[in-house]
Design a protein around this motif. Structure first.
Motif, short mmCIF file in Angstrom:
data_model
loop_
_atom_site.label_atom_id
_atom_site.label_comp_id
_atom_site.label_asym_id
_atom_site.label_seq_id
_atom_site.Cartn_x
_atom_site.Cartn_y
_atom_site.Cartn_z
N ARG A 50 -21.26 47.89 -15.10
CA ARG A 50 -20.97 46.61 -15.77
C ARG A 50 -20.41 46.84 -17.18
NH1 ARG A 50 -21.90 41.91 -13.64
NH2 ARG A 50 -23.44 41.60 -11.98
N SER A 51 -21.02 47.76 -17.92
CA SER A 51 -20.55 48.01 -19.28
C SER A 51 -19.16 48.64 -19.27
CB SER A 51 -21.54 48.94 -19.99
OG SER A 51 -22.78 48.32 -20.17
N LYS A 54 -16.63 45.91 -18.51
CA LYS A 54 -16.46 45.00 -19.65
C LYS A 54 -15.65 45.66 -20.77
CE LYS A 54 -19.67 44.71 -22.59
NZ LYS A 54 -20.96 44.51 -23.29
N ASN A 55 -15.95 46.90 -21.10
CA ASN A 55 -15.27 47.58 -22.19
C ASN A 55 -13.85 48.01 -21.83
OD1 ASN A 55 -17.48 47.38 -23.96
ND2 ASN A 55 -18.44 49.20 -23.06
N CYS A 58 -11.79 44.30 -18.12
CA CYS A 58 -11.71 43.70 -16.78
C CYS A 58 -13.13 43.57 -16.24
CB CYS A 58 -10.85 44.56 -15.87
SG CYS A 58 -10.54 43.84 -14.25
N ASP A 59 -13.86 42.59 -16.77
CA ASP A 59 -15.27 42.43 -16.46
C ASP A 59 -15.46 42.08 -14.99
OD1 ASP A 59 -17.94 42.38 -16.79
OD2 ASP A 59 -17.96 40.79 -18.31
N THR A 62 -18.74 36.91 -12.49
CA THR A 62 -20.09 36.39 -12.73
C THR A 62 -20.60 35.70 -11.48
OG1 THR A 62 -19.13 34.39 -13.65
CG2 THR A 62 -19.76 36.14 -15.20
#
Length: 527
Positions: A50-51, A54-55, A58-59, A62
């Motif tokens: 997940r991290s 996100k970083n 391109c998360d 949800t």
């Protein structure tokens, strides 16, 4: 409902299993569910993934993300599946495509960097055996992965580079790092990039770090070392401190033949499991040399671990030399645990999470003092040990272990300055040339039975098609009749006799070679 697929590999010992990674994005409350018997280290990948996503910019969606690792009944561990899980999740979200047949082998950093993992060489080999054609690895693992011939290797430093290479046409590609994705090709153990740069390093040259010429005198011990190298025999060196036992043993790997392609691949795969993954960049052509300290535990020597056992010194010495200096100081259970791999060439380790079998075809070289003080030389002048102490000290080497040692040699101290400081002996290169010639003769004689060295010849062969005339074996026949040697010892004397004949360029051993083999096996016991 959207589905995405990718592939990975998990290792059980040296055996790799291809893993199908399925990702499903459902209409439910946000969650990340990982199925397929992941252990605690693999469950931690959820937060890393997940991290990293996100970083990267391109998360993950949800929504409810379910990842299934097939086959579901196979336990899985480690971080090697991080990249495969993330790519399958992005494929389910429609951000990447064409990942279903690609094998991804890399750990993810929280910032999206691809980190190297251990065991890439056996993992890529297992993926190829399962039909995969392309693998994606971290840049530090590229040269190692490219050692598998015929496998297409893609290497990147950041997950955004990988995503950009598989991005769908409808979506804007993610921002690439400056270096981009590199494509590597494999050939004869050397990896080269498509941009024309040579891979760092090539095959090992095979040059020994130390030379046998540095050993002055010790003609009998040098001959025993040459015999051991030529026939693949185990060796015991008994002598006072300073006699040269360690010097001789350290030069053993320098007179062994370079590893052929199959042996080099096996040795490099073991190194891939044990060493820093960034250091495995070429096939290992020099036989390995392992010399654990006498304080090493049984797990350190034969292998061990809480769940899936990791390789020990006997496996890291596969296709090479295992040297145990001050052998009586090792824990006796650890020494006796060597008996199985000495016979079979492999070690089986059983744990609660499963059993693994590692290759362990090594040449054992033992070094030992004759007594606790080490001064019991010849007449025993200067020795402070009692008879009981001497017997107790040498009894730490059990009879069944010694029965598996082909050559048992007494190494004498130099008795004069002229002997100790005399001219250099033969170099390792000269001795290795004779060893290579003897190995060639053995291979030609034994290849139809699938054998390479005399040390591998079974009883059925030595008492069948390679049976010697009764006149040549009369002394060892008599020794067997009066129980002076065991049947195993009888077999090992015959193997050693064939090696003596091969070095002497004789078609088969005669009575002199058989008697010499018997004396070399019992020399340390009679001095």
């Amino acid at each position: 409902m959207s589905m995405g697929r990718a592939r990975g590999v998990v290792l059980f010992g040296m055996d790799g299993h291809l893993i199908e990674v399925e990702a499903d994005i459902g209409r439910a409350l946000p969650a990340f569910i990982l199925l397929g018997l992941p252990d605690a280290s693999l469950r931690e990948s959820q937060d890393r993934i997940r991290s990293a996503a996100k970083n990267t910019g391109c998360d993950l969606p949800t929504r409810r993300l379910t990842v299934n690792l097939l086959p579901a009944s196979l336990p899985k561990s480690g971080s090697v599946l991080d990249l495969a899980i993330l790519m399958s999740a992005w494929a389910a979200d429609g951000r990447v495509q064409g990942t279903a047949e690609i094998v991804f082998l890399a750990e993810l950093g929280l910032d999206g960097r691809l980190r190297p993992v251990r065991g890439v060489l056996p993992a890529v080999a297992a993926a190829q055996a399962a039909g995969a054609q392309t693998v994606v690895v971290a840049m530090e693992n590229a040269q190692e992965a490219a050692l598998v011939p015929g496998m297409e290797v893609l290497a990147a430093a950041h997950v955004s580079q990988v995503a950009a290479s598989f991005a769908t046409a409808e979506l804007e590609p993610l921002v690439r790092e400056a270096s981009g994705v590199h494509r590597w090709s494999a050939g004869h153990g050397v990896a080269a990039s498509m941009v024309g740069e040579d891979a760092a390093g090539s095959e090992n040259s095979g040059a020994p770090a130390v030379d046998l010429a540095e050993v002055r005198g010790q003609q009998e011990a040098r001959f025993a070392l040459e015999l051991a190298a030529a026939g693949g025999h185990h060796l015991l060196l008994i002598g006072a401190p300073g006699a040269g036992k360690t010097m001789l043993a350290e030069r053993m790997s320098g007179i062994l033949p370079p590893l052929d392609d199959q042996a080099a691949m096996e040795a490099t795969a073991i190194e891939s499991l044990s060493a820093d993954p960034r250091t495995v960049i070429r096939l290992r052509r020099t036989p390995p040399f392992q010399a654990p300290h006498h304080s090493a535990s049984m797990a350190a020597i034969v292998g061990g671990g809480a769940r899936i056992a990791r390789p020990g010194a006997v496996t890291r010495a596969h296709q090479g030399v295992l040297f145990l200096d001050e052998a009586p100081e090792f824990p006796r259970p650890a020494l006796d645990a060597l008996r199985q791999p000495m016979e079979t060439g492999r070690i089986s380790l059983h744990r609660s999470a499963g059993s693994v079998t590692y290759p362990a075809r090594f040449q054992l070289v033992l070094g030992a003092n004759p007594c606790p003080c080490g001064l019991n030389v010849g007449t025993g002048a200067g020795c402070r040990c009692s008879v009981a102490q001497r017997r107790h000290y040498m009894s730490r080497l059990s009879g069944p272990l010694l029965d598996r040692i082909d050559l048992q040699i007494q190494v004498e101290r130099p008795r004069s300055a002229a002997a100790a400081l005399g001219p250099p002996g033969e170099s390792s290169a000269a001795v290795r040339s004779r060893v290579l010639d003897a190995r060639t003769v053995q291979s030609e004689r034994l290849h139809r039975w699938g054998l390479r060295t005399n040390a591998q010849a079974p009883m059925q062969l030595l008492t069948g098609e390679l049976r010697l005339p009764a006149g040549s074996t009369r002394h060892i026949d008599a020794a067997l009749d009066r129980a002076a040697i065991s049947l195993r010892g009888y077999l090992r004397v015959l193997r050693l006799a064939w090696t003596i004949a091969d070095l002497a360029q004789r078609d088969q051993p005669g009575a002199d070679e058989v008697d010499a083999a018997l004396q070399l096996r019992q020399r340390a016991q009679t001095n």
